[in-house]
Write a protein that holds these residues in place. Sequence first.
Motif, PDB file in Angstrom:
ATOM      1  N   SER A  93       0.833  -1.203   0.000  1.00  0.00           N
ATOM      2  CA  SER A  93       0.000   0.000   0.000  1.00  0.00           C
ATOM      3  C   SER A  93       0.866   1.251   0.000  1.00  0.00           C
ATOM      4  N   GLY A  94       0.416   2.238  -0.729  1.00  0.00           N
ATOM      5  CA  GLY A  94       1.007   3.564  -0.634  1.00  0.00           C
ATOM      6  C   GLY A  94      -0.013   4.491  -0.002  1.00  0.00           C
ATOM      7  N   LYS A  95       0.366   5.744   0.120  1.00  0.00           N
ATOM      8  CA  LYS A  95      -0.541   6.721   0.718  1.00  0.00           C
ATOM      9  C   LYS A  95      -1.836   6.832  -0.082  1.00  0.00           C
ATOM     10  N   ALA A  96      -1.723   6.657  -1.410  1.00  0.00           N
ATOM     11  CA  ALA A  96      -2.914   6.812  -2.256  1.00  0.00           C
ATOM     12  C   ALA A  96      -3.954   5.745  -1.934  1.00  0.00           C
ATOM     13  N   ASN A  97      -3.512   4.494  -1.718  1.00  0.00           N
ATOM     14  CA  ASN A  97      -4.446   3.425  -1.338  1.00  0.00           C
ATOM     15  C   ASN A  97      -5.199   3.800  -0.067  1.00  0.00           C
ATOM     16  N   ILE A  98      -4.438   4.298   0.911  1.00  0.00           N
ATOM     17  CA  ILE A  98      -5.033   4.606   2.207  1.00  0.00           C
ATOM     18  C   ILE A  98      -5.971   5.798   2.075  1.00  0.00           C
ATOM     19  N   GLU A  99      -5.587   6.787   1.291  1.00  0.00           N
ATOM     20  CA  GLU A  99      -6.452   7.953   1.082  1.00  0.00           C
ATOM     21  C   GLU A  99      -7.777   7.540   0.439  1.00  0.00           C
ATOM     22  N   LYS A 100      -7.720   6.605  -0.524  1.00  0.00           N
ATOM     23  CA  LYS A 100      -8.950   6.122  -1.167  1.00  0.00           C
ATOM     24  C   LYS A 100      -9.889   5.506  -0.137  1.00  0.00           C
ATOM     25  N   ASN A 101      -9.326   4.697   0.755  1.00  0.00           N
ATOM     26  CA  ASN A 101     -10.142   4.064   1.791  1.00  0.00           C
ATOM     27  C   ASN A 101     -10.657   5.077   2.804  1.00  0.00           C
ATOM     28  N   LEU A 102      -9.825   6.058   3.136  1.00  0.00           N
ATOM     29  CA  LEU A 102     -10.247   7.101   4.069  1.00  0.00           C
ATOM     30  C   LEU A 102     -11.402   7.922   3.489  1.00  0.00           C
ATOM     31  N   GLN A 103     -11.343   8.175   2.178  1.00  0.00           N
ATOM     32  CA  GLN A 103     -12.413   8.929   1.515  1.00  0.00           C
ATOM     33  C   GLN A 103     -13.752   8.208   1.674  1.00  0.00           C
ATOM     34  N   GLU A 104     -13.720   6.877   1.512  1.00  0.00           N
ATOM     35  CA  GLU A 104     -14.951   6.092   1.642  1.00  0.00           C
ATOM     36  C   GLU A 104     -15.492   6.149   3.059  1.00  0.00           C
ATOM     37  N   THR A 122       0.420   4.882   7.191  1.00  0.00           N
ATOM     38  CA  THR A 122       0.920   4.064   6.070  1.00  0.00           C
ATOM     39  C   THR A 122       1.989   3.101   6.554  1.00  0.00           C
ATOM     40  N   GLN A 123       2.917   3.595   7.353  1.00  0.00           N
ATOM     41  CA  GLN A 123       4.003   2.761   7.871  1.00  0.00           C
ATOM     42  C   GLN A 123       3.458   1.630   8.729  1.00  0.00           C
ATOM     43  N   GLU A 182       3.802  -2.419   8.086  1.00  0.00           N
ATOM     44  CA  GLU A 182       4.317  -3.343   9.108  1.00  0.00           C
ATOM     45  C   GLU A 182       3.361  -4.523   9.312  1.00  0.00           C
ATOM     46  N   LEU A 183       2.071  -4.230   9.359  1.00  0.00           N
ATOM     47  CA  LEU A 183       1.073  -5.297   9.525  1.00  0.00           C
ATOM     48  C   LEU A 183       1.079  -6.229   8.318  1.00  0.00           C
ATOM     49  N   GLY A 184       1.222  -5.641   7.127  1.00  0.00           N
ATOM     50  CA  GLY A 184       1.275  -6.452   5.904  1.00  0.00           C
ATOM     51  C   GLY A 184       2.477  -7.368   5.881  1.00  0.00           C
ATOM     52  N   ASP A 185       3.611  -6.898   6.390  1.00  0.00           N
ATOM     53  CA  ASP A 185       4.825  -7.732   6.463  1.00  0.00           C
ATOM     54  C   ASP A 185       4.609  -8.932   7.376  1.00  0.00           C
ATOM     55  N   LYS A 186       3.755  -8.766   8.377  1.00  0.00           N
ATOM     56  CA  LYS A 186       3.457  -9.862   9.301  1.00  0.00           C
ATOM     57  C   LYS A 186       2.332 -10.755   8.774  1.00  0.00           C
TER      58      LYS A 186
END
Length: 505
Positions: free
Chosen positions: A333-344, A358-359, A363-367
Amino acid sequence: MKKRKIEIMDTTLRDGEQTSGVSFSAPEKLTIAKLLIEELHVDRIEIASARVSEGEFEAVKNITKWAKTHDHLDKIEILTFVDKGQSINWMKRAGATVQNLLTKGSLNHLTHQLKKTPEQHFSEIKETIELAKKEGIVSNVYLEDWSNGMRNSEDYVFQFLDFLTKQSVARILLPDTLGILTPSETYKYFSKITTKYPNIHFDFHAHNDYDLGVANVMEGIKAGAKGLHLTVNGMGERAGNAPLASVVAVVNDFFKNEVEISVKETALYSVSKLIETFSGFRIPVNKPIVGENVFTQTAGIHADGDNKNNLYFNDLMPNRFGRKRKYALGKTSGKANIEKNLQELGLALNNEDLKKVTQRIIELGDKKELVTKEDLPYIISDVLHNNLYEERITIESYVLTHSKGLKPSTTVAVKIDGELYEEHAQGDGQFDAFMNALNKLYTKKNMVLPKLVDYAVRIPPGSNSDALCETIITWKTNEKQFITRGLDSDQTVSAIKATKKMLNI
């Protein structure tokens, strides 16, 4: 130029039910038949094979009774056999009026399975068709193993077609029974037939053994097919049949100026999901049109491009199929992915906070943690509250044990102002044991822990057992009452994280 109408015949209830391990109940068959005709608007449905079982007979009777009262009886088709009228009698008792008669489309099948000459076979077919006509039953005819017939005994196929085109037959059905055709062969063989018999209605029935079902259907359309046989979710024997959703999208996008079909795109996904439930036949998450992930952007650069000018969209827009585009949250994920979800969710963050969130998601994705849009408010709360205090106390390590017949216990190592302390305790649960160990440790240090006055756990609405969970603990000292939160996929660990924040506050 007038568009050519192509009939869509859905055979989910007949050929699709031949998927290994699938068996629809009579009420399920009726429900599916109604959905296919009234929601999806397919032209015809093949619902059963004659003479299979008493349960199948009752299911067909239910469907024909409903179809008759709703003026759909001519859309209901039954697979029948050259069996001296037994299939015809079965159909009459079941109330069906259209037969799809199974015959031999290759000399190989005819000589080795039936052990008959073409003349004998044709004579028996003629008797069956005439009997059907006498009983008011419309006849379509399947040429089983037609594709191998064209490869290895083309003269026989044309001898057969010369005979059939002189009979009282509504449609001739040409199946690639074993899914052996290449696209170029499909076009070549179909073209030969439609060129010789331009006024005859030919259906194409594709199987997917080489994953060429949809490609072969495209070539069949180019070569003049007037009908297509498809199944919901590509169900069917072995590798299945050509899938309805994919073919509908292909026809609407690549043949829109030449042909037209009646299927309603917006109903494809909902019908697909219902049949997945009834059949137990799971849809791969990456299956075109109906797979769970096919309208999900994962890479941050794609979300960024969509923000700027829909750079990563194609004609397969999710709303066409009653679906929504999603932006996955994980290590790519980049910031844009998160912004899209935040918009919703109707949320907004400044750049600095967005970087922190984002960070945390990376980290959660790495786990390998699954992060959903619904997790975002909890992650934001967790990340932004982390910076409200100086971290002088860290929980370096712990061991949690839970065994049947033994009290849960915890060994914990805590670092306070750079000095490491270790303690062990038992309790009524793992978290109780953890708190007892902390209490022992703090008592030795002549320190007092706040009193725990409330403990709540929640997961995002609609999540599953693997969701991130948030533990909210209310603490009380002599001076004040305050709340800390912890976030993790493990409930006890999330409580420990909330406790660590309490220790530092």
